[in-house]
Write an enzyme that holds these catalytic residues in place. Structure first.
Site, PDB file in Angstrom:
ATOM      1  N   GLY A 116       0.777  -1.228   0.000  1.00 23.81           N
ATOM      2  CA  GLY A 116       0.000   0.000   0.000  1.00 23.81           C
ATOM      3  C   GLY A 116       0.804   1.272   0.000  1.00 23.81           C
ATOM      4  N   CYS A 117       2.103   1.209   0.250  1.00 27.78           N
ATOM      5  CA  CYS A 117       2.898   2.428   0.387  1.00 27.78           C
ATOM      6  C   CYS A 117       4.122   2.334  -0.485  1.00 27.78           C
ATOM      7  CB  CYS A 117       3.308   2.639   1.844  1.00 27.78           C
ATOM      8  SG  CYS A 117       4.426   4.022   2.080  1.00 27.78           S
TER       9      CYS A 117
END
Length: 279
Positions: A122-123
């Site tokens: 997600g990052c």
């Protein structure tokens, strides 16, 4: 309540990486019935450059060669694909390893950056040690015309043909490339939105597909790291099916990137290049 547990077939064992999706058992809350559903798989991919560990990324176990090339360029580790001399994969199951041999100059630059990432799906900026690394100096694009409006008509429906994993089990993002004639050429999928874009960039480079006049399309939200990846790749137009963040928009305008949001139920919104309000 029925105390008998439902029985389902166990997923097949994997001797290397698991398949992109596998079937898993589920039941209702009363355990009265059971069925199977396909779920997207993810693996931990440890990446080392010239023997030095650099990142551990959670990725879908598909198109990993494309991912290595795209990740290396999109993260600023190399300037061009010819700085990668060799890639060797090892490991099995959910733990895979990529040993990447890169040019001495690129490796020296990498060591000076002192970036040691623990990546997630997600990052895209996990582990960056300084603000300067999160907001690097990148070249301004020369600028390109906006795509014809008809190229984006029905795009949400057309991209389904390039999302086989998403159509099968969901839970994945996609990144696609449209050429300078409005034709969708290829797509890549991954549990991570930035991973999907890395795979797309890697595929474009490895297949030597011309980028001039082309468009990158992402199905996910458009935040800063996606802008940085397309800038480094030299793609001049980015279409996002979800809204961009304010910082992503600022960077697109500052670096002469065409940025277009394609809402689900309204006309495309051109955020960059900026236009004066007529209100």
């Amino acid at each position: 309540m029925n105390s008998k547990r439902p029985t389902c077939a166990a997923p097949a064992p994997s001797t290397t990486a698991p398949a992109a999706s596998q079937s898993y058992c589920y039941s209702n809350l009363e355990h009265e019935s059971s069925s199977n559903a396909a779920l997207a798989e993810e693996v931990a991919l440890a990446i080392a450059y010239n023997g030095i560990s650099q990142a551990v990324m959670l990725v879908s176990p598909t198109d990993l060669e494309d991912f290595i090339v795209g990740f290396s360029i999109g993260s600023g580790i190399i300037a061009s694909a010819d700085e990668i001399y060799d890639v060797k994969f090892s490991g099995q199951g959910s733990a895979l390893y990529a040993d990447v041999e890169i040019a001495s100059r690129a490796f020296w630059n990498l060591k000076t950056q002192r970036r040691h990432l623990t990546g997630t799906s997600g990052c895209g900026l996990c582990g960056v040690e300084a603000v300067e690394q999160a907001l690097p100096e990148l070249a301004v694009l020369p600028g390109a015309p906006l795509p014809a409006a008809q190229w984006l008509e029905g795009l949400r429906q057309r991209i389904g043909a390039f999302q086989p994993l998403g159509q099968h089990c969901g839970a994945v993002h996609a990144a696609l490339f449209m050429n300078d004639r409005g034709q969708l050429l290829l797509g890549r999928e991954d549990i991570g939105r930035h991973n999907a874009l890395d795979k797309l960039i890697g595929a474009l480079i490895r297949q030597q597909i011309p980028l001039a006049g082309g468009i990158a399309i992402v199905t996910s939200r458009c935040s800063l790291e996606l802008i940085q990846k397309v800038l480094r790749a030299g793609i001049q137009t980015l279409v996002s099916l979800s809204s961009p963040t304010g910082l992503a928009l600022q960077w697109a305008r500052q670096h002469n990137l065409n940025l277009i949001h394609l809402p689900q139920h309204s006309a495309p919104r051109v955020y960059s290049p900026a236009t004066e309000s007529t209100a």
